[in-house]
Write a protein that holds these residues in place. Structure first.
Motif, PDB file in Angstrom:
ATOM      1  N   PRO A   1       0.126   3.750   5.607  1.00  0.00           N
ATOM      2  CA  PRO A   1       0.243   4.781   4.569  1.00  0.00           C
ATOM      3  C   PRO A   1      -0.615   4.497   3.341  1.00  0.00           C
ATOM      4  O   PRO A   1      -0.797   3.344   2.942  1.00  0.00           O
ATOM      5  N   HIS A   2      -1.089   5.576   2.735  1.00  0.00           N
ATOM      6  CA  HIS A   2      -1.803   5.515   1.460  1.00  0.00           C
ATOM      7  C   HIS A   2      -1.174   6.577   0.563  1.00  0.00           C
ATOM      8  O   HIS A   2      -1.360   7.774   0.761  1.00  0.00           O
ATOM      9  N   LEU A   3      -0.430   6.134  -0.427  1.00  0.00           N
ATOM     10  CA  LEU A   3       0.466   6.975  -1.218  1.00  0.00           C
ATOM     11  C   LEU A   3      -0.159   7.383  -2.543  1.00  0.00           C
ATOM     12  O   LEU A   3      -0.893   6.615  -3.164  1.00  0.00           O
ATOM     13  N   ALA A   4       0.159   8.597  -2.981  1.00  0.00           N
ATOM     14  CA  ALA A   4      -0.145   9.034  -4.349  1.00  0.00           C
ATOM     15  C   ALA A   4       1.154   9.529  -4.963  1.00  0.00           C
ATOM     16  O   ALA A   4       1.730  10.524  -4.514  1.00  0.00           O
ATOM     17  N   ARG A   5       1.623   8.822  -5.986  1.00  0.00           N
ATOM     18  CA  ARG A   5       2.862   9.205  -6.653  1.00  0.00           C
ATOM     19  C   ARG A   5       2.627  10.374  -7.604  1.00  0.00           C
ATOM     20  O   ARG A   5       1.508  10.660  -8.001  1.00  0.00           O
TER      21      ARG A   5
ATOM     22  N   ASP B   1       8.276   2.259   6.133  1.00  0.00           N
ATOM     23  CA  ASP B   1       9.103   2.270   7.344  1.00  0.00           C
ATOM     24  C   ASP B   1       8.735   3.440   8.239  1.00  0.00           C
ATOM     25  O   ASP B   1       8.582   3.279   9.459  1.00  0.00           O
ATOM     26  N   LEU B   2       8.584   4.632   7.647  1.00  0.00           N
ATOM     27  CA  LEU B   2       8.212   5.805   8.437  1.00  0.00           C
ATOM     28  C   LEU B   2       6.853   5.593   9.077  1.00  0.00           C
ATOM     29  O   LEU B   2       6.648   5.928  10.259  1.00  0.00           O
TER      30      LEU B   2
ATOM     31  N   LEU C   1      10.760   8.479  -0.615  1.00  0.00           N
ATOM     32  CA  LEU C   1       9.985   7.618   0.271  1.00  0.00           C
ATOM     33  C   LEU C   1       8.938   6.813  -0.488  1.00  0.00           C
ATOM     34  O   LEU C   1       8.322   5.913   0.082  1.00  0.00           O
ATOM     35  N   ASP C   2       8.726   7.151  -1.764  1.00  0.00           N
ATOM     36  CA  ASP C   2       7.703   6.449  -2.555  1.00  0.00           C
ATOM     37  C   ASP C   2       8.264   5.185  -3.205  1.00  0.00           C
ATOM     38  O   ASP C   2       7.596   4.559  -4.021  1.00  0.00           O
ATOM     39  N   ARG C   3       9.464   4.817  -2.850  1.00  0.00           N
ATOM     40  CA  ARG C   3      10.048   3.583  -3.377  1.00  0.00           C
ATOM     41  C   ARG C   3      10.980   2.991  -2.311  1.00  0.00           C
ATOM     42  O   ARG C   3      11.431   3.679  -1.400  1.00  0.00           O
ATOM     43  N   GLY C   4      11.231   1.694  -2.431  1.00  0.00           N
ATOM     44  CA  GLY C   4      12.151   1.041  -1.517  1.00  0.00           C
ATOM     45  C   GLY C   4      11.653   0.883  -0.091  1.00  0.00           C
ATOM     46  O   GLY C   4      12.446   0.654   0.829  1.00  0.00           O
TER      47      GLY C   4
ATOM     48  N   ARG D   1       9.606  18.232   3.563  1.00  0.00           N
ATOM     49  CA  ARG D   1      10.754  18.682   2.755  1.00  0.00           C
ATOM     50  C   ARG D   1      11.603  17.508   2.251  1.00  0.00           C
ATOM     51  O   ARG D   1      12.350  16.878   2.990  1.00  0.00           O
ATOM     52  N   THR D   2      11.474  17.253   0.980  1.00  0.00           N
ATOM     53  CA  THR D   2      12.316  16.285   0.242  1.00  0.00           C
ATOM     54  C   THR D   2      12.482  14.945   0.970  1.00  0.00           C
ATOM     55  O   THR D   2      13.590  14.411   1.057  1.00  0.00           O
ATOM     56  N   GLY D   3      11.388  14.430   1.477  1.00  0.00           N
ATOM     57  CA  GLY D   3      11.418  13.107   2.083  1.00  0.00           C
ATOM     58  C   GLY D   3      12.209  12.997   3.371  1.00  0.00           C
ATOM     59  O   GLY D   3      12.544  11.901   3.808  1.00  0.00           O
ATOM     60  N   GLY D   4      12.508  14.134   3.985  1.00  0.00           N
ATOM     61  CA  GLY D   4      13.242  14.101   5.253  1.00  0.00           C
ATOM     62  C   GLY D   4      14.747  14.008   5.118  1.00  0.00           C
ATOM     63  O   GLY D   4      15.448  13.786   6.106  1.00  0.00           O
ATOM     64  N   ARG D   5      15.243  14.207   3.880  1.00  0.00           N
ATOM     65  CA  ARG D   5      16.691  14.200   3.667  1.00  0.00           C
ATOM     66  C   ARG D   5      17.100  15.407   2.856  1.00  0.00           C
ATOM     67  O   ARG D   5      16.418  15.781   1.893  1.00  0.00           O
ATOM     68  N   ASP D   6      18.240  16.001   3.214  1.00  0.00           N
ATOM     69  CA  ASP D   6      18.751  17.163   2.501  1.00  0.00           C
ATOM     70  C   ASP D   6      19.827  16.748   1.506  1.00  0.00           C
ATOM     71  O   ASP D   6      20.389  15.649   1.587  1.00  0.00           O
ATOM     72  N   ARG D   7      20.126  17.646   0.587  1.00  0.00           N
ATOM     73  CA  ARG D   7      21.129  17.341  -0.444  1.00  0.00           C
ATOM     74  C   ARG D   7      22.510  17.085   0.134  1.00  0.00           C
ATOM     75  O   ARG D   7      23.319  16.370  -0.461  1.00  0.00           O
ATOM     76  N   ASP D   8      22.786  17.679   1.297  1.00  0.00           N
ATOM     77  CA  ASP D   8      24.102  17.475   1.903  1.00  0.00           C
ATOM     78  C   ASP D   8      24.180  16.175   2.700  1.00  0.00           C
ATOM     79  O   ASP D   8      25.192  15.899   3.348  1.00  0.00           O
TER      80      ASP D   8
END
Length: 266
Positions: free
Chosen positions: A62-66, A53-54, A45-48, A10-17
């Motif tokens: 990690p092996h990422l697909a944007r 880190d996770l 999490l796909d940048r920076g 869910r949204t990179g592990g961070r909420d809107r609040d």
């Protein structure tokens, strides 16, 4: 024995609040200790260096697909598994599909991490067709399709569950004629993939993966997260379970799904 896990965090592990759930996500992964981890919804999490880190905190690579439209996905690999190749399925998915091939004693194993369109059953069906082709193109007998397919399972009466949803969310799971839309998973099964949950008997009576205690107004007790395997890989599956309790109850709005496979690193 190799352990594989799929999880929409869910949204990179961070909420809107501003709530940060990443410590809980790391705790769940550390407790399960998967050798291969398919992650979805990696917003931010796909940048920076966020994903790196996770991954480092969980002892994985990690092996990422944007994604051009939605959120990135990834496959994380735990050493000493040897990666033979990695990349992405180059189709215009709403989110994305990552692939990683690792060496096992029984031959190369290809794992796909995918997240199908949440809004349109027709688009999900199209994405499922692309995935079926991608699995065939691996050229091997061992392949696993893991992820949030946003699709209810076929041959199950979902009427009561859908009735409890608001009209906006209910429409996501209905065809134009009002029938429940299960076509994406049905297409993948028709392509020869085996749904590991019913194949192994599951560890709980229903295998529901949403919602958790974290919430999810768009859900009503559903199984949306799947591990689908080629027949040769399905023959190695020894146990499949939904991870519930503890940090898993609040780390995301989806529960992780874990399978143990009778394979050794190659």
């Amino acid at each position: 024995m190799l352990r594989v896990m799929t999880w929409n965090i869910r949204t990179g592990g961070r909420d809107r609040d501003g709530t940060d759930r990443r410590d809980r996500i790391v705790a769940v992964v550390a407790a399960q200790r998967p050798d291969l981890l398919a992650l979805q919804e990696l917003r931010g999490l796909d940048r920076g260096g966020g994903l790196a880190d996770l991954a480092e905190r969980t002892g994985m690579v990690p092996h990422l697909a944007r994604s051009c439209f939605g959120q990135a996905v990834a496959v994380l690999v735990r050493p000493p598994l040897r990666v033979l190749r990695s990349g992405r399925v180059r189709r215009p998915f709403h989110h994305a599909t990552a692939l990683v091939q690792v060496a096992t004693g029984a031959g190369p194993l290809t794992v796909f991490s995918t997240h199908l369109n949440p809004y349109s059953g027709g688009r999900r069906r199209m994405e499922a067709d692309w995935l079926a082709v991608a699995v065939r193109r691996t050229g091997g007998e061992l392949a696993l399709l893991a992820g949030d397919l946003n699709t209810l399972e076929p041959a199950v009466d979902h009427t009561a569950r859908l009735a409890g949803l608001g009209a906006l969310y209910r429409r996501r799971h209905l065809r134009r004629d009002g029938r429940t839309d299960t076509r994406a998973v049905a297409r993948l099964r028709d392509a020869g993939l085996v749904d590991l949950w019913p194949h192994t008997g599951g560890g709980e009576p229903d295998g529901l993966t949403v919602p958790t205690r974290h919430g999810g107004a768009e859900f009503a007790g559903m199984r949306l997260d799947y591990l689908l395997a080629t027949p040769a890989l399905a023959a190695t599956a020894r146990a499949v379970r939904v991870v519930r309790g503890g940090d898993a109850d609040s780390a995301s709005d989806h529960y992780p799904v874990v399978a143990d496979l009778a394979l050794a690193p190659g």
